[in-house]
Scaffold this motif. Structure first.
Motif, PDB file in Angstrom:
ATOM      1  N   TYR A  17      18.317 -71.183  42.917  1.00  0.00           N
ATOM      2  CA  TYR A  17      17.007 -71.815  43.073  1.00  0.00           C
ATOM      3  C   TYR A  17      15.900 -70.784  43.291  1.00  0.00           C
ATOM      4  CZ  TYR A  17      19.086 -76.431  43.019  1.00  0.00           C
ATOM      5  OH  TYR A  17      19.728 -77.570  42.627  1.00  0.00           O
ATOM      6  N   TYR A  67      13.604 -71.847  46.347  1.00  0.00           N
ATOM      7  CA  TYR A  67      12.770 -72.005  45.156  1.00  0.00           C
ATOM      8  C   TYR A  67      11.334 -71.560  45.435  1.00  0.00           C
ATOM      9  CZ  TYR A  67       9.932 -74.596  41.735  1.00  0.00           C
ATOM     10  OH  TYR A  67       8.996 -74.952  40.775  1.00  0.00           O
ATOM     11  N   PRO A  97      12.166 -78.039  42.607  1.00  0.00           N
ATOM     12  CA  PRO A  97      13.391 -77.359  42.172  1.00  0.00           C
ATOM     13  C   PRO A  97      14.442 -78.299  41.608  1.00  0.00           C
ATOM     14  CG  PRO A  97      13.389 -77.578  44.547  1.00  0.00           C
ATOM     15  CD  PRO A  97      12.059 -78.080  44.075  1.00  0.00           C
TER      16      PRO A  97
END
Length: 791
Positions: free
Chosen positions: A64, A134, A300
């Protein structure tokens, strides 16, 4: 002179070199090696020929973090403008024109709700850890690279992205589904100012004597204020140049009806067109996890996705989860409103809106026990009657982050059902299939329990019990199907049914689109695969046009003058309701539909209410009912001594249609081709200003299809020409016999970076109805970017 020419040449060369360096410094890096802080292990990013990243990591956190990094380098300006819209911060970079938009979004309290949602998050949950990784990747790219061109033009100072930004965008998505701002004011105006007979074309229950459904007492200034609020709601998203969620198609076919013997999934969510497009495609792979997903800015978790085991698509539920409530003000204490027989105080707070080039604007925000007072956004033009907003997004826990994290991994019906139950707002239809042979559909939303007899299509009276909410229905009562005997599932924004039979108020589309899809899927002669499914997604025909025209053809035959007009009428009579680029009848019908609407409705509503009504979803179902009812009061000439009729309106609409088409498209009907009058331009937020439109926008393209056909290139009801506003935001086809070779297409391109190869490289194919491979696994890489941990 030689010296001057030499100096000029050197100067031009330096400018060209500087310009080239400037552009190159803004482009994404898709090959080589980059050090990325906080990585635990190396990550490889293989880019395919469309610029889609295929990310392989050794753990989910790194996965991520890498997604955030590559997503930012392709879409950072989209992330910035989306969070600013949702949080009411656009005027800071776009100037005073956007103050009304910021004021509206501040009044919705999305910022406050996002903050509350963050405080509720389990900071040790996998979803929260993935979101933080993320965002760390997004911020790492932003901190280490030159600003996007748009930042330079607008003077945007970068600041870190946060979880509150991500959840604010979820609030924007929920708001963009909420049709109540436009629909409830105009329907209430029709009910209270024109009378119940005028509601029949909308097929709404009306309770003139019911104590619960008693109309709030609104003055002329209130109606003017409500109309302005409806227009502000519509204009806000247009001014920002940001995609609005509108409709969608999705269907799943069981293996008994497919050529491969395995389920097939199709989907094309309908969203306003923009540059860049709404979806960012990426394949994510880590031990125990693989997904080819379609991501929104700063999210994400894929909103659409598939792998070899399962996949899903979305359509908009379009349930009514927002009520407008007229409060009764205490005549002696203007800061109090009557709630359940008692006077209760409004709360008040102040915020500042930063405005580019001007002093900040101080905004006073008020709330009643029912919710935020939304007509305060109109400032001095607001009426004295406070209009409160009750909204499921503000009134439910809505663990949507956890829900989509689990949906991205839900390879069984049970897991998918459990994950869908965590989506409270916006309302979404999740159409799903897996390689085990299952197909399913769940309407994901928290549906409020309103008092019996309350019709939320109208503005409610805050001083009575009709504005109360009695809780929420259980998720098990939501519309749903699992492995139906028919062997297929279709979702196309029409009115769904609950397994309990409970009413589900909403602003649904006519059934024509879904009926057209179901008609094809129900045939036993076709074995479906991703090839013949393309024709279904690209279909330009439904029965909507012929159904609307049928009761009017006898009048049209009677009033047509001359051979040319009679031929046009006979072409309409034989028209199957399709919208190919070369259709003349499609053009004539759409102009006639607008002129008929105006001839029937405008004298009752006036300019502003008429414009508001034809921008709503309820007009689509109302017009065929109106055409079929010769006794509707809408045909009468309001304010005139002459009694009107349906025939009078048809005659007026026909003559006005031909006059407008001749003036706009030429005297020869052969030049009235649909594709010339119906065009699509993908607009960038900066492309609304000339000459930046030529630089940032993509198009125009002649567009087939129309509103309420499967290939739903929609334009507002109005006079020709018709600029397309929304349509399929992607087209996906997945056969679970080989899900690694599915089909997909982006309306413009994967990248939002001007001058990048992938800025608009799919736009022509998209308009031509072509598809690209959404490949999975170790794909033939056009380039490879290696992300490595810091030493």
């Amino acid at each position: 002179m030689k010296r001057s020419l030499s100096l000029l040449a050197v100067t031009l060369t330096a400018l060209a070199a500087g310009g080239f360096w400037y552009v190159q410094s803004k482009l994404p890096q898709r090959q080589g090696e980059v050090t990325l802080a906080n990585l635990q292990a190396p990550v490889s990013v293989r880019y395919d020929e469309r610029g889609v990243p295929h990310i392989r990591a050794r753990n989910e956190t790194d996965l991520y973090r890498a997604l955030g990094y590559v997503h930012a380098q392709d879409r950072l300006f989209q992330m910035e403008i989306m969070r600013r819209l949702a949080r009411g911060e656009l005027a800071e970079v776009l100037g005073p024109k956007l103050v009304p938009t910021d004021t509206l979004f501040r009044s919705l309290r999305i910022r406050d709700q996002a903050k509350l949602m963050v405080s509720r998050q389990d900071k040790q949950s996998p979803a929260w850890i993935a979101l933080q990784a993320y965002l760390d990747g997004v911020n790492a790219w932003q901190a280490s690279h030159p600003k996007p061109i748009e930042f330079d033009i607008l003077g945007i100072t970068p600041r870190p992205f946060t979880a509150e930004d991500t959840l604010s965008i979820a609030g924007y998505m929920a708001y963009s589904f909420a049709a109540a701002f436009r629909t409830e004011p105009v329907l209430t105006y029709i009910r209270d100012q024109l009378g119940p007979d005028y509601l029949k074309i909308f097929d709404l229950d009306w309770h003139p004597e019911g104590a619960v459904q008693a109309a709030p007492k609104l003055a002329a200034a209130d109606w003017q204020s409500l109309n302005l609020l409806a227009q502000r709601s519509q204009q806000a998203l247009f001014d920002a140049g940001i995609p609005q969620f509108e409709g969608s198609n999705a269907w799943a076919v069981a293996g008994s009806h497919t050529r491969s013997g395995m389920p097939l999934l199709a989907g094309d969510p309908h969203i306003s067109f923009a540059v860049p497009a709404v979806w960012y495609e990426a394949e994510l792979s880590a031990p125990g996890f693989n997904l080819y997903g379609y991501h929104q800015a700063l999210n994400p978790f894929a909103s659409l996705g598939h792998n070899r085991e399962f996949g899903w698509s979305l359509t908009m539920f379009q349930n009514d989860d927002l009520d407008l409530i007229a409060e009764q003000v205490n005549p002696t204490q203007p800061n109090e409103v009557r709630i359940n027989g008692q006077w209760q105080a409004l709360t008040r707070s102040e915020e500042q809106i930063m405005v580019k080039g001007e002093h900040p604007v101080t905004l006073a925000l008020r709330s009643s026990p029912h919710g935020p007072i939304v007509n305060d956004v109109l400032g001095k033009t607001a009426s004295t009657t406070p209009i409160a907003m009750w909204w499921t997004f503000l009134e439910s826990e809505n663990p949507i982050l956890d829900g989509f994290y689990e949906i991205n991994r839900a390879n069984t019906r049970e897991k998918m059902r459990s994950a869908a139950a965590k989506i409270h707002a916006p309302g979404l239809n999740l159409v799903w299939a897996n390689a085990r042979g299952d197909i399913g559909w769940w309407a994901a939303a928290r549906l409020p329990i309103r008092p019996e007899g309350v019709n939320p299509a109208f503005i409610l009276d805050g001083s009575s019990a009709q504005a109360d909410k009695l809780g929420f229905y259980p998720f098990s009562a939501n519309p749903q199907q699992e492995n139906p005997a028919s062997g297929y599932i279709v979702s196309a924004n029409a009115q769904p049914q609950s397994p309990t039979g409970m009413p589900i108020p909403g602003y649904y589309n006519p059934a024509d689109r879904g009926q057209q899809l179901a008609h094809h899927l129900a045939t036993d002669q076709t074995q479906w695969d991703i090839h013949n499914s393309q024709a279904l997604q690209l279909g330009t025909t439904t029965g909507y046009g012929p159904r609307t025209l049928a009761p009017l053809l006898s009048v049209l035959r009677e009033v047509a003058e001359g051979e040319q007009e009679k031929e046009l009428v006979e072409q309409l009579a034989a028209w199957p309701g399709d919208y190919p680029l070369d259709s003349i009848s499609a053009t004539v019908f759409n102009q006639f539909l607008y002129e008929l609407s105006r001839a029937a409705l405008h004298d009752e509503l006036g300019d502003l209410w008429f414009d508001t009504l034809i921008s709503t979803r309820v007009i689509d179902a109302a017009l065929p009912r109106l055409a079929a009812d010769p006794d509707s009061p809408w045909w009468e000439h309001r304010g005139s001594n002459e009694r009107g009729s349906r025939k009078d309106a048809v005659v007026q609409a026909w003559h006005n249609s031909l006059a407008h088409l001749r003036k706009t498209l030429g005297n020869d009907p052969a030049s009235w081709q649909w594709g010339k009058a119906h065009t699509l331009t993908h607009g960038h937020p900066l492309g609304q200003q000339k000459p930046l439109d030529r630089l940032f926008n993509v198009g125009p393209f002649n567009a087939p299809g129309s509103h309420e056909v499967p290939n739903n290139f929609s334009a507002k009801i109005g006079p020709a020409p018709w600029p397309v506003t929304y349509g399929p935001s992607t087209r996906r086809l997945i056969d679970f016999a080989d899900a690694g070779q599915s089909l997909s297409i982006n309306p413009v391109g994967q990248s939002g970076v001007l001058f990048d190869t992938h800025y608009a490289d799919q736009a022509r194919d998209y308009m031509d109805g072509k598809y690209q491979r959404a490949q999975m696994g170790v794909i033939p890489a056009k380039s490879i970017l290696h992300l490595t941990p810091e030493p």
